[in-house]
Design an enzyme around this catalytic site. Structure first.
Site, PDB file in Angstrom:
ATOM      1  N   ASP A  24      -4.621  -9.562 -15.706  1.00 25.26           N
ATOM      2  CA  ASP A  24      -5.714 -10.513 -15.604  1.00 25.26           C
ATOM      3  C   ASP A  24      -6.837 -10.014 -16.507  1.00 25.26           C
ATOM      4  O   ASP A  24      -7.215  -8.850 -16.431  1.00 25.26           O
ATOM      5  CB  ASP A  24      -6.195 -10.543 -14.144  1.00 25.26           C
ATOM      6  CG  ASP A  24      -6.648 -11.918 -13.698  1.00 25.26           C
ATOM      7  OD1 ASP A  24      -7.515 -12.485 -14.382  1.00 25.26           O
ATOM      8  OD2 ASP A  24      -6.145 -12.397 -12.664  1.00 25.26           O
ATOM      9  N   HIS A  38      -4.465 -17.316  -5.699  1.00 20.70           N
ATOM     10  CA  HIS A  38      -5.321 -16.554  -4.788  1.00 20.70           C
ATOM     11  C   HIS A  38      -6.647 -17.251  -4.477  1.00 20.70           C
ATOM     12  O   HIS A  38      -7.468 -16.686  -3.756  1.00 20.70           O
ATOM     13  CB  HIS A  38      -5.595 -15.181  -5.420  1.00 20.70           C
ATOM     14  CG  HIS A  38      -6.353 -15.293  -6.708  1.00 20.70           C
ATOM     15  ND1 HIS A  38      -5.808 -15.874  -7.832  1.00 20.70           N
ATOM     16  CD2 HIS A  38      -7.613 -14.946  -7.040  1.00 20.70           C
ATOM     17  CE1 HIS A  38      -6.714 -15.863  -8.801  1.00 20.70           C
ATOM     18  NE2 HIS A  38      -7.808 -15.298  -8.344  1.00 20.70           N
ATOM     19  N   ASP A  39      -6.855 -18.429  -5.042  1.00 18.39           N
ATOM     20  CA  ASP A  39      -8.099 -19.165  -4.801  1.00 18.39           C
ATOM     21  C   ASP A  39      -7.905 -20.428  -3.978  1.00 18.39           C
ATOM     22  O   ASP A  39      -8.887 -21.017  -3.528  1.00 18.39           O
ATOM     23  CB  ASP A  39      -8.731 -19.593  -6.138  1.00 18.39           C
ATOM     24  CG  ASP A  39      -9.171 -18.422  -6.991  1.00 18.39           C
ATOM     25  OD1 ASP A  39      -9.597 -17.397  -6.428  1.00 18.39           O
ATOM     26  OD2 ASP A  39      -9.089 -18.541  -8.235  1.00 18.39           O
ATOM     27  N   ASP A  93      -4.484   3.504   2.827  1.00 16.07           N
ATOM     28  CA  ASP A  93      -5.882   3.079   2.960  1.00 16.07           C
ATOM     29  C   ASP A  93      -6.012   1.594   3.298  1.00 16.07           C
ATOM     30  O   ASP A  93      -7.123   1.058   3.354  1.00 16.07           O
ATOM     31  CB  ASP A  93      -6.685   3.419   1.683  1.00 16.07           C
ATOM     32  CG  ASP A  93      -6.217   2.617   0.478  1.00 16.07           C
ATOM     33  OD1 ASP A  93      -5.214   1.866   0.584  1.00 16.07           O
ATOM     34  OD2 ASP A  93      -6.852   2.725  -0.593  1.00 16.07           O
ATOM     35  N   GLU A  95      -6.832 -19.769 -17.437  1.00 20.33           N
ATOM     36  CA  GLU A  95      -7.229 -20.422 -16.182  1.00 20.33           C
ATOM     37  C   GLU A  95      -8.264 -21.470 -16.519  1.00 20.33           C
ATOM     38  O   GLU A  95      -9.369 -21.146 -16.958  1.00 20.33           O
ATOM     39  CB  GLU A  95      -7.821 -19.429 -15.174  1.00 20.33           C
ATOM     40  CG  GLU A  95      -8.084 -20.108 -13.830  1.00 20.33           C
ATOM     41  CD  GLU A  95      -9.227 -19.527 -13.009  1.00 20.33           C
ATOM     42  OE1 GLU A  95      -9.306 -19.845 -11.817  1.00 20.33           O
ATOM     43  OE2 GLU A  95     -10.047 -18.767 -13.555  1.00 20.33           O
ATOM     44  N   ASP A 108       0.854  -1.187   0.000  1.00 13.97           N
ATOM     45  CA  ASP A 108       0.000   0.000   0.000  1.00 13.97           C
ATOM     46  C   ASP A 108       0.894   1.243   0.000  1.00 13.97           C
ATOM     47  O   ASP A 108       1.883   1.297   0.725  1.00 13.97           O
ATOM     48  CB  ASP A 108      -0.872  -0.040   1.265  1.00 13.97           C
ATOM     49  CG  ASP A 108      -1.757   1.188   1.401  1.00 13.97           C
ATOM     50  OD1 ASP A 108      -1.971   1.887   0.386  1.00 13.97           O
ATOM     51  OD2 ASP A 108      -2.237   1.448   2.531  1.00 13.97           O
ATOM     52  N   ASP A 160      -1.588  -1.134  -3.917  1.00 12.87           N
ATOM     53  CA  ASP A 160      -1.862  -0.370  -5.134  1.00 12.87           C
ATOM     54  C   ASP A 160      -0.677  -0.432  -6.100  1.00 12.87           C
ATOM     55  O   ASP A 160       0.354  -1.034  -5.790  1.00 12.87           O
ATOM     56  CB  ASP A 160      -2.226   1.079  -4.775  1.00 12.87           C
ATOM     57  CG  ASP A 160      -1.245   1.676  -3.773  1.00 12.87           C
ATOM     58  OD1 ASP A 160      -0.032   1.551  -4.010  1.00 12.87           O
ATOM     59  OD2 ASP A 160      -1.685   2.236  -2.752  1.00 12.87           O
ATOM     60  N   ASP A 218      -9.167 -15.270 -17.152  1.00 15.60           N
ATOM     61  CA  ASP A 218      -9.989 -15.816 -16.077  1.00 15.60           C
ATOM     62  C   ASP A 218     -11.008 -16.819 -16.613  1.00 15.60           C
ATOM     63  O   ASP A 218     -11.660 -16.570 -17.637  1.00 15.60           O
ATOM     64  CB  ASP A 218     -10.715 -14.640 -15.397  1.00 15.60           C
ATOM     65  CG  ASP A 218     -11.376 -15.012 -14.099  1.00 15.60           C
ATOM     66  OD1 ASP A 218     -10.669 -15.439 -13.176  1.00 15.60           O
ATOM     67  OD2 ASP A 218     -12.620 -14.872 -13.998  1.00 15.60           O
TER      68      ASP A 218
END
Ligand code: GLC
Length: 537
Positions: free
Chosen positions: A101, A327-328, A28, A266, A24, A32, A203
């Site tokens: 992605d 990430h899954d 926040d 994917e 970050d 990013d 994706d």
């Protein structure tokens, strides 16, 4: 293949960044693009060749960016287009490629296309999405189940029809049978290619086309409670339709028009079906993601059989690839523990084909407990308690021992890993035996030895005497390397093939060097080694 003739994505190693959790720069609590740019030197020092960044386009974040509201703009939480250009330039200056992605199966329900589509039945964009009347007796048109549980169909009161969503109702599926949709989405690819991106991870590629007539999916006899509702049926008619391959080929043609660009698909499918995505008469994607290691039984026999099956199934000219986590799916160190996660890292980085490393796995981050009040993932919120939630693998990257691990000056959007004060980049890079140092050494070794990056591979037979050992040879030109991995927690003795006797140890997963090799070697518990044939042998 020679080092010069290999494409960058064949020689190279991909590193996946989950952008909300990398760095970050604004306070926040959400990572990013400027944060990623700040950390590029870390990635070059690590020794990877490309980064794949999970979605950064404008999005309401119902599925954390996998619900896109504008394909040609950056979400303000991540920055601006000019931040992106700056990141791309900085990455390229370091010889680091950038893969984005691409989420083509569905948009956000807040995308202007969908807002128009649902505005009336005769809107010109009505047919850009998949609309259907209710079943004759009322209710959804068929039995399809969303991957996140519940029917795949959502009733739209205003226009009196259902629309299809393979994931959340906030992620309506596009109608890829409509040529206008295809054209609009291909324009998105061109927009980013022209900007200089080096490729896309596509994706849920196998979801794009649905069977004509929307027949019911057959029940899944293997379904058991607790698996996640999506598994009640087999996705026979809702995914992997023959027409998807023409679309993959069209995407490939577009990519090829820009030079050496990469398309990764994917695709979660059994091997034979997966292979089809390389293309048959016309080229498909360069790399249909191979997720087999993620679910592999962790034993030498099982892995050897799996590797052999995958290698044998590859169509001529197809380039393999391997993945340990994303990430899954649960983190590798959470499943195997650190000792075997080190062996797994050696496997990933010495197998034949392009490896993808998931951010944080190079630190050996394990399971992270997410208190119920802090759960973010819609998957977990919709089907709680089944262990399907993805928050545990999306926690902030621990950079150092300063507050919030140097990830943010604000409140991180997900909790940090419990051991972040010890397991962080600053600390591990100083320890020669750390997981991070092992990754750096493995990546350096892969770069230095064409046998590892582009060479041939042969599984070693005759390791019956050492049942927990997975061993294979990598070879390129005169170079011949042996990789031997002890998947168990007891020492294993291994008889070396004639060519590998007296081979020179290059690397061990354990802190101290591997024993110099003779005719037999003893692998210590949880030890993996790489040996190089000496010129005398
Ligand atoms: C893919 C993504 C996953 C997302 C889903 C819907 O499987 O990896 O994170 O939720 O597609 O876009």
């Amino acid at each position: 293949m020679t080092a010069a003739s290999a494409a960058w994505w064949q020689r190279g190693v991909v590193y996946q960044i989950y952008p909300r959790s990398f760095q970050d720069s604004t306070g926040d609590g959400i990572g990013d693009l400027r944060g990623i740019e700040r950390r590029l030197d870390y990635l070059t020092e690590l020794g990877v060749d490309a980064i794949w960044i999970s979605p950064i386009c404008r999005s309401p974040m119902a599925d954390f960016g996998y619900d896109v509201a504008d394909y040609c703009d950056i979400d303000p939480r991540f920055g601006t287009l000019s931040d992106f250009d700056s990141l791309l330039t900085a990455a390229h200056a370091r010889d680091l490629r950038v893969v984005l992605d691409f989420v083509p199966n569905h948009t956000s329900s807040e995308h202007p296309w969908f807002i128009e589509s649902r505005s009336s039945r005769d809107n010109p964009r009505r047919d850009w999405y998949v609309w259907h009347d209710a079943a004759p007796g009322g209710g959804p048109p068929n039995n399809w189940i969303s991957d996140f549980g519940g029917s795949s169909w959502e009733w739209d009161e205003a226009t009196g029809q259902y629309y299809l969503h393979a994931f959340l109702k906030e992620q309506p599926d596009l109608n890829w049978r409509n040529p206008a949709v295809r054209d609009a989405m291909y324009e998105v690819l061109r927009f980013w290619f022209a900007r200089g991106v080096d490729g896309f991870r596509i994706d849920v590629l196998w979801h794009l086309v649905k069977a004509e007539g929307f027949p019911d999916n057959p029940p899944n006899p293997a379904y058991r409670a607790g698996m996640g509702e999506m598994h009640r049926v087999q996705q026979l008619h809702s995914t992997d339709q023959p027409e998807v391959h023409a679309i993959a080929s069209e995407m490939r043609r577009i990519a090829d028009a820009y030079g050496e660009r990469l398309l990764i698909g994917e695709i979660y499918l059994p091997i034979e079906r997966l292979m089809h995505y390389y293309g048959r008469d016309t080229a498909g994607v360069h790399l249909p993601f191979n997720f087999q290691l993620i679910d592999a039984p962790w034993n030498a026999r099982g892995l050897a059989a799996m590797i052999a099956e995958y290698e044998a199934a590859l169509p001529p000219g197809a380039w393999p690839n391997w993945v340990l986590g994303n990430h899954d799916r649960p983190r590798i160190a959470a499943k195997l523990g650190e000792a075997q996660a080190r062996v797994a890292a050696m496997l990933l980085l010495t197998l034949r084909g392009t490896p993808t490393i998931y951010y944080g796995d190079e630190l050996g981050i394990g399971h992270v407990e997410i208190p119920p009040a802090q759960v973010q993932d819609p998957r977990e919120l919709r089907e709680p308690g089944l262990g399907l939630g993805r928050d545990p693998v999306r926690t902030p990257m621990p950079w150092d021992a300063t507050p919030n691990a140097g990830f943010t000056t604000g409140a991180p959007w997900l909790p940090l890993s419990a051991d972040w004060a010890d397991r962080n980049v600053a600390r591990l890079r100083k320890e020669p035996g750390s997981m991070l140092s092992l990754h750096r050494r493995l990546l350096a070794l892969r770069r230095a030895h064409p046998a590892l990056s582009i060479g041939d591979m042969a599984l070693l037979d005759g390791v019956e005497a050492a049942p927990d050992v997975l061993a294979y040879e990598r070879r390129h030109g005169d170079e011949r390397l042996l990789v031997a991995l002890n998947l168990g927690s007891a020492p294993q003795e291994l008889a070396l093939p004639a060519w590998a006797r007296h081979a020179r140890p290059l690397l061990s997963t354990l802190e101290s060097a591997a024993a110099p090799s003779a005719e037999r070697i003893v692998l210590r518990p949880d030890e993996g080694i790489v040996l190089a044939r000496t010129s005398a042998a």
